[in-house]
Write a protein that holds these residues in place. Structure first.
Motif, short mmCIF file in Angstrom:
data_model
loop_
_atom_site.label_atom_id
_atom_site.label_comp_id
_atom_site.label_asym_id
_atom_site.label_seq_id
_atom_site.Cartn_x
_atom_site.Cartn_y
_atom_site.Cartn_z
N LEU A 11 0.83 -1.20 0.00
CA LEU A 11 0.00 0.00 0.00
C LEU A 11 0.86 1.25 0.00
O LEU A 11 0.67 2.17 -0.79
CB LEU A 11 -0.90 -0.01 1.24
N HIS A 12 1.82 1.26 0.91
CA HIS A 12 2.68 2.44 1.00
C HIS A 12 3.51 2.59 -0.27
O HIS A 12 3.80 3.69 -0.70
CB HIS A 12 3.59 2.33 2.22
N LEU A 215 15.55 1.21 26.06
CA LEU A 215 14.53 0.67 25.16
C LEU A 215 13.24 1.46 25.28
O LEU A 215 12.61 1.80 24.28
CB LEU A 215 14.26 -0.80 25.50
N LEU A 216 12.86 1.78 26.49
CA LEU A 216 11.61 2.51 26.69
C LEU A 216 11.69 3.88 26.05
O LEU A 216 10.71 4.38 25.49
CB LEU A 216 11.29 2.63 28.18
N LYS A 218 13.46 4.57 23.54
CA LYS A 218 13.77 4.38 22.13
C LYS A 218 15.15 4.88 21.75
O LYS A 218 15.41 5.20 20.60
CB LYS A 218 12.75 5.09 21.23
N ALA A 222 14.91 -2.65 18.64
CA ALA A 222 15.20 -4.03 18.26
C ALA A 222 16.13 -4.08 17.05
O ALA A 222 17.05 -4.89 17.03
CB ALA A 222 13.90 -4.77 17.96
N LEU A 225 19.67 -3.50 17.85
CA LEU A 225 20.21 -4.68 18.54
C LEU A 225 20.58 -5.77 17.53
O LEU A 225 21.65 -6.36 17.62
CB LEU A 225 19.17 -5.24 19.49
N ASP B 9 -2.77 3.86 10.69
CA ASP B 9 -2.25 4.26 9.38
C ASP B 9 -3.42 4.54 8.43
O ASP B 9 -4.24 3.66 8.18
CB ASP B 9 -1.38 3.14 8.84
N LEU B 11 -3.67 4.92 5.22
CA LEU B 11 -3.75 4.06 4.04
C LEU B 11 -4.37 2.71 4.38
O LEU B 11 -5.29 2.25 3.71
CB LEU B 11 -2.34 3.85 3.47
N HIS B 12 -3.82 2.12 5.41
CA HIS B 12 -4.33 0.81 5.80
C HIS B 12 -5.78 0.90 6.24
O HIS B 12 -6.57 -0.01 6.02
CB HIS B 12 -3.47 0.24 6.92
N TYR B 15 -7.91 0.99 3.24
CA TYR B 15 -7.88 -0.33 2.60
C TYR B 15 -8.81 -1.29 3.34
O TYR B 15 -9.60 -2.01 2.71
CB TYR B 15 -6.45 -0.87 2.61
N GLN B 56 -0.08 -2.72 17.78
CA GLN B 56 0.96 -1.71 17.55
C GLN B 56 0.43 -0.42 16.94
O GLN B 56 0.55 -0.16 15.75
CB GLN B 56 2.05 -2.26 16.63
N TYR B 84 3.07 -8.07 12.32
CA TYR B 84 4.05 -8.98 12.89
C TYR B 84 3.40 -10.17 13.57
O TYR B 84 2.26 -10.09 14.03
CB TYR B 84 4.92 -8.25 13.91
N LEU B 215 14.72 -10.64 23.07
CA LEU B 215 14.37 -9.54 22.16
C LEU B 215 14.66 -9.94 20.73
O LEU B 215 13.85 -9.70 19.83
CB LEU B 215 15.17 -8.29 22.52
N LYS B 218 12.16 -12.14 19.45
CA LYS B 218 10.83 -11.54 19.51
C LYS B 218 9.93 -12.21 20.54
O LYS B 218 8.71 -12.14 20.43
CB LYS B 218 10.13 -11.57 18.15
N ALA B 222 9.25 -4.34 22.42
CA ALA B 222 9.19 -3.06 23.11
C ALA B 222 7.82 -2.82 23.73
O ALA B 222 7.72 -2.33 24.86
CB ALA B 222 9.55 -1.93 22.14
N LEU B 225 7.30 -4.58 26.90
CA LEU B 225 8.08 -3.93 27.95
C LEU B 225 7.34 -2.70 28.47
O LEU B 225 7.26 -2.49 29.68
CB LEU B 225 9.43 -3.49 27.40
N GLU B 226 6.83 -1.92 27.56
CA GLU B 226 6.14 -0.70 27.98
C GLU B 226 4.96 -1.04 28.88
O GLU B 226 4.75 -0.41 29.92
CB GLU B 226 5.63 0.06 26.76
#
Lengths: 238, 238
Positions: A11-12, A215-216, A218, A222, A225, B9, B11-12, B15, B56, B84, B215, B218, B222, B225-226
């Motif tokens: 899409l992008h 990490l928090l 930013k 990831a 890393l 997003d 665009l998404h 869609y 996300q 993801y 990490l 996966k 992040a 963690l938050e």
DNA sequence: GCAAAATATGCGGGTTCCCGCAAGACAAGA
DNA sequence: TCTTGTCTTGCGGGAACCCGCATATTTTGC
């Protein structure tokens, strides 16, 4: 004039295609690649001098791709178009842009208008166009009020990979104590000493906490890393 | 029938709107929200029983939003549509889906066709539709061949936040040694002992390395963690 | 060139981590 | 009931980490 688009989201990608067509009537061919790897190949074959790409792609991320593209042709003009302004990305880009190269960094959330301006600015006028938000991160990152120096950042990465003080001291050719010194600076900069709520001192393992905070905030992410891990494995540890 | 789309997003989002229109002619209104927070509000006001959302998002991520939506109306049908299949996300979703609820989890990379099937399956037929890739992660995560048990996962999170063994033992009402036991299990499961290249033993700080590996694989990410950090701060540390 | 500031190194010791060993607690099952 | 397996707890010690103090070495500004 040819423009190469490197972006893994279809899409992008088509949106970018559209934007390029609209902003750059002097562009006769638009090429597309759907990940960093394909992008490098395309760039090499097509000798495109104008690239707009996403950071954070699955196969091979934008920073790596940009680095190899720039290594082969440092005068390539690259516009980064990313979802995030994580300090880790901004720093990553800053590390690889060659002397005198022109590039741009805009967020996907910017308006069509600003994207077009960036496209014209970077590709036609050879200006460096950097979104305000990104610019803000850059300032904070470099003007080391809260930002980390390069030395501190490198220590941070090594620690985050899980290396011991001794291992780091060997990698970096430093004494053990020096490594620990830098760590202490890091701890102060990252405000690791604060205590959550009422608990006694000693709630935190400073080493781990520093990475968590990074990490928090930013400062680390990831993909940084992953890059570091790959380097570590290639260099065989030293 | 009404469908609520939560996706940041644009665009998404459009869609998705299109896909919903095409797949569900029986749907008369399509609502949109551009982040988790707005999504919760919309869901509450509109009493929509069909939600498709991204994980996300910046403002408030999908898992949190889904949790509050489900808490208010557990029979809401939710289709997660994500970039993801990180184990951390899959695990996060699994933790919040209420008994007997119907939901789906498809990747943004799936074909239009599969997306439509998922929309019909979840919203019309009350089936649980989960993409193969995601399913794979789920299996591996639960069938604990390489996956972590819940106990181990929680320890992992606490460690990743930077807590000391003692702090964890208090939070979790365990003895110090038990915490350390679980840590050792973790170290084995995550294969922390391997050595990069030729270096001597002791290259790694196991505690940190475990988090790094998590990490990289996966298992942690992040946003997990938050979330944990926020919980930690709310609970005042114990 | 020199003083001031930042950085690098060494030493020592208090704390935390990592873990082997062994003994209790508890549940499932023959 | 007795066994078997999993989970928990305690003890102890070696290694790594955190850091104050003191001393070189390098950088910076004038």
């Amino acid at each position: 004039m040819r423009v190469l688009i490197i972006e893994d989201d279809p899409l992008h990608r088509s949106y970018l295609h559209e934007a390029v067509r609209a902003a750059l009537p002097e562009c006769d061919t638009v090429l597309e690649a759907e990940n960093g790897h394909a992008g490098e190949v395309q760039a090499r074959q097509s000798r495109a001098e104008h690239v707009v790409m996403d950071l954070q792609m699955s196969e091979r991320n934008g920073i790596e791709a940009a680095r190899t593209i720039w290594r082969e042709r440092p005068d390539t003009k690259i516009l980064f178009w990313s979802n995030y302004s994580d300090e880790a990305y901004v720093r990553g880009v800053a590390r690889i842009v060659p002397e005198g190269a022109t590039y741009g960094y805009v967020l996907k959330s910017t308006s069509d208008e600003r994207l077009k301006l960036a496209l014209r600015g970077v590709f036609m006028e050879s200006q460096c166009v950097i979104d305000r938000e990104v610019r803000g991160i850059q300032q904070k990152s470099l003007g080391n009020a809260h930002g980390l120096s390069d030395a501190e950042y490198e220590i941070l990465v090594d620690v985050a990979l899980g290396l011991t003080d001794k291992a780091i001291s060997q990698r970096k050719r430093l004494s053990l104590r020096s490594v620990q010194n830098r760590l202490q600076q890091l701890y102060e900069k990252l405000d690791v000493y604060e205590v959550p709520g009422d608990g006694p001192e000693g709630w935190y393992n400073l080493r781990m906490r520093a990475v968590a905070v990074a990490l928090l905030r930013k400062v680390l992410n990831a993909s940084a890393l992953e890059r570091a891990e790959r380097e570590l494995r290639n260099s065989g540890g030293n």
